[in-house]
Design an enzyme around this catalytic site. Structure first.
Site, PDB file in Angstrom:
ATOM      1  N   ASP A 234       8.756   6.272  -4.413  1.00 28.55           N
ATOM      2  CA  ASP A 234       8.569   4.906  -4.926  1.00 28.55           C
ATOM      3  C   ASP A 234       7.846   4.050  -3.894  1.00 28.55           C
ATOM      4  O   ASP A 234       7.917   4.325  -2.693  1.00 28.55           O
ATOM      5  CB  ASP A 234       9.926   4.277  -5.258  1.00 28.55           C
TER       6      ASP A 234
ATOM      7  N   GLU B 282      17.252  11.032 -12.936  1.00 28.54           N
ATOM      8  CA  GLU B 282      17.057  12.165 -12.023  1.00 28.54           C
ATOM      9  C   GLU B 282      17.616  13.437 -12.656  1.00 28.54           C
ATOM     10  O   GLU B 282      16.983  14.493 -12.635  1.00 28.54           O
ATOM     11  CB  GLU B 282      17.726  11.887 -10.670  1.00 28.54           C
TER      12      GLU B 282
ATOM     13  N   ASP C  98       8.423   1.137  -2.723  1.00 28.63           N
ATOM     14  CA  ASP C  98       9.151   0.167  -1.902  1.00 28.63           C
ATOM     15  C   ASP C  98      10.139   0.786  -0.914  1.00 28.63           C
ATOM     16  O   ASP C  98      10.736   0.075  -0.111  1.00 28.63           O
ATOM     17  CB  ASP C  98       9.879  -0.841  -2.808  1.00 28.63           C
TER      18      ASP C  98
HETATM   19  N1  UDP Z   1       7.766   0.488 -11.319  1.00 26.75           N
HETATM   20  C1  UDP Z   1       6.807   0.558 -12.305  1.00 26.75           C
HETATM   21  N2  UDP Z   1       6.869  -0.306 -13.378  1.00 26.75           N
HETATM   22  C2  UDP Z   1       7.849  -1.255 -13.493  1.00 26.75           C
HETATM   23  C3  UDP Z   1       8.819  -1.338 -12.478  1.00 26.75           C
HETATM   24  C4  UDP Z   1       8.759  -0.445 -11.405  1.00 26.75           C
HETATM   25  O1  UDP Z   1       5.914   1.393 -12.230  1.00 26.75           O
HETATM   26  O2  UDP Z   1       7.847  -2.020 -14.477  1.00 26.75           O
HETATM   27  C5  UDP Z   1       7.695   1.386 -10.161  1.00 26.75           C
HETATM   28  C6  UDP Z   1       7.903   0.701  -8.815  1.00 26.75           C
HETATM   29  O3  UDP Z   1       6.661   0.250  -8.295  1.00 26.75           O
HETATM   30  C7  UDP Z   1       8.543   1.787  -7.974  1.00 26.75           C
HETATM   31  C8  UDP Z   1       9.331   2.591  -9.004  1.00 26.75           C
HETATM   32  O4  UDP Z   1       8.753   2.311 -10.269  1.00 26.75           O
HETATM   33  O5  UDP Z   1       7.594   2.615  -7.352  1.00 26.75           O
HETATM   34  C9  UDP Z   1      10.812   2.213  -9.033  1.00 26.75           C
HETATM   35  O6  UDP Z   1      10.930   0.838  -9.289  1.00 26.75           O
HETATM   36  P1  UDP Z   1      11.889  -0.120  -8.439  1.00 26.75           P
HETATM   37  O7  UDP Z   1      11.608   0.059  -6.991  1.00 26.75           O
HETATM   38  O8  UDP Z   1      11.775  -1.506  -8.989  1.00 26.75           O
HETATM   39  O9  UDP Z   1      13.293   0.489  -8.832  1.00 26.75           O
HETATM   40  P2  UDP Z   1      14.645   0.570  -7.985  1.00 26.75           P
HETATM   41  O10 UDP Z   1      14.330   0.564  -6.539  1.00 26.75           O
HETATM   42  O11 UDP Z   1      15.405  -0.633  -8.395  1.00 26.75           O
HETATM   43  O12 UDP Z   1      15.257   1.835  -8.443  1.00 26.75           O
HETATM   44 MN    MN Z   2      12.817   0.575  -5.393  1.00 26.27          MN
END
Ligand code: UDP
Ligand code: MN
Length: 326
Positions: A185, A272, A187
């Site tokens: 991901d 997952e 972030d």
């Molecule tokens: N993501 C996406 N579309 C969305 C929201 C999230 O493609 O509408 C992507 C985001 O950039 C990241 C991954 O999906 O790479 C997981 O999202 P997020 O980090 O928001 O989820 P969390 O950390 O809460 O599981």
């Molecule tokens: Mn995330």
């Protein structure tokens, strides 16, 4: 001696006169100046063309992926699959991740935008990243998209994007080339040591993830080098109670199971599992990171920046220059 000097003088005089006469004759000749001008402008044209060719070549070289050495090419490829979507922090996330990935040998970054078309921001970032990459896009269907007001756990994110990457891999992999797929991901925070662990994946490898599930970390529990359970507090009865960042899959296994994919309709927390269930059993999991005792990836989340001042200024028509990319 005297005679010789005189001779020299005479010869000098004659040469000068002949030279002068020749010059005068030349002056009398009509000169085709347009011809001269044309060839000069042709020359300039050719030089300009060459210059622009060189400039393009320079651009290409500057933007080019780093060339792997033969020893590096012999390593299994790591495909890092990153879903991403437009928001204020998107560029910051992608710059940070791309610069981590630059340190990883034989890596291929598959970036899948959650968007109706590829954006200029992501296209340019990739072109300048020096990474080997594939740029894809697919928009999450409206009914599956999380709204601003929804809590972040309500709907799974990046599902269709990861599935598109799986499809691309199944259609485009190089036969016989060893490769591992990791869902990274945009972030999270990744230690470079994680990629050393990922690379030796035979089927599905697993390891702890930090700062996730309301815990300092979640991790697979290992006995005699086998996974026997999971340390997790949330829905521990899920088939694979693991975060997306906590496993990698050998491409061979994905090719042998062409139907395996993430289920867009999977219940919360079961995304997952929806992939892994059709690939392995718990006993087959390969524990990494010192029998799952080291945290090498963190489920970090970036705070949404507050734009109070920006919004105030915008109302007065004094918002920041939109042509400056952030
Ligand atoms: N993501 C996406 N579309 C969305 C929201 C999230 O493609 O509408 C992507 C985001 O950039 C990241 C991954 O999906 O790479 C997981 O999202 P997020 O980090 O928001 O989820 P969390 O950390 O809460 O599981
Ligand atoms: Mn995330």
């Amino acid at each position: 001696m005297k005679v010789k000097l005189k001779n020299v003088f005479v010869i000098y005089f004659l040469v000068s006169v002949i030279g002068l006469m020749y010059a005068l004759l030349q002056l009398g000749q009509p000169c085709d100046c347009t011809q001269h001008l044309k060839s000069a402008s042709d020359l300039i044209h050719a030089k300009e063309k060459k210059l622009s060719q060189l400039q393009n070549e320079l651009k290409r070289l500057q933007g080019r992926e780093k060339v792997p050495e033969p020893a590096e090419q012999a390593l299994p490829v790591i495909y890092a699959v990153t879903p991403t979507y437009a928001r204020l922090v998107q560029k910051a996330e992608l710059v940070r991740l791309s610069q981590t990935l630059l340190h990883v040998k034989n890596l291929h970054w598959i970036v899948v935008e959650d968007a109706p078309a590829k954006t200029q921001l992501v296209s340019e970032l990739l072109a300048q990243s020096h990474l080997r990459f594939t740029h894809l896009h697919t928009e999450t269907p409206k009914e599956h998209k999380r709204k601003e007001s929804d809590p972040n756990w309500l709907k799974p994110r990046g599902v269709e994007q990861r599935n598109l990457a799986l499809q691309w891999l199944r259609e485009n992999h190089e036969l016989g080339k060893k490769a591992v797929v990791y869902f990274a991901d945009d972030d999270n925070t990744y230690s470079l040591r994680l990629f050393d662990e990922i690379r030796s994946t035979k089927r599905v490898s697993v390891w702890p993830v930090g700062l996730v599930g309301g815990l300092r970390f979640e991790r697979p529990l290992v006995e005699n080098s086998k996974v026997v359970g999971f340390y997790t507090a949330w829905k521990p009865n899920r088939p694979f109670p693991m975060d997306m960042a906590g496993f990698a899959v050998a491409l061979d296994l994905l090719l042998a199971n062409r139907e395996a994919h993430f289920d867009l309709l999977a219940e919360r927390g079961y995304l997952e599992s929806s992939l892994l269930q059709s690939l392995v059993s718990i006993e087959e999991l390969e524990p990494k990171a010192d029998n799952c005792t080291k945290v090498l990836v963190w489920h970090t989340r970036t705070e949404k920046p507050k734009m109070k001042q920006e919004e105030l200024l915008q109302k007065q028509g004094l918002g920041s220059d939109p042509s400056i990319e952030v």
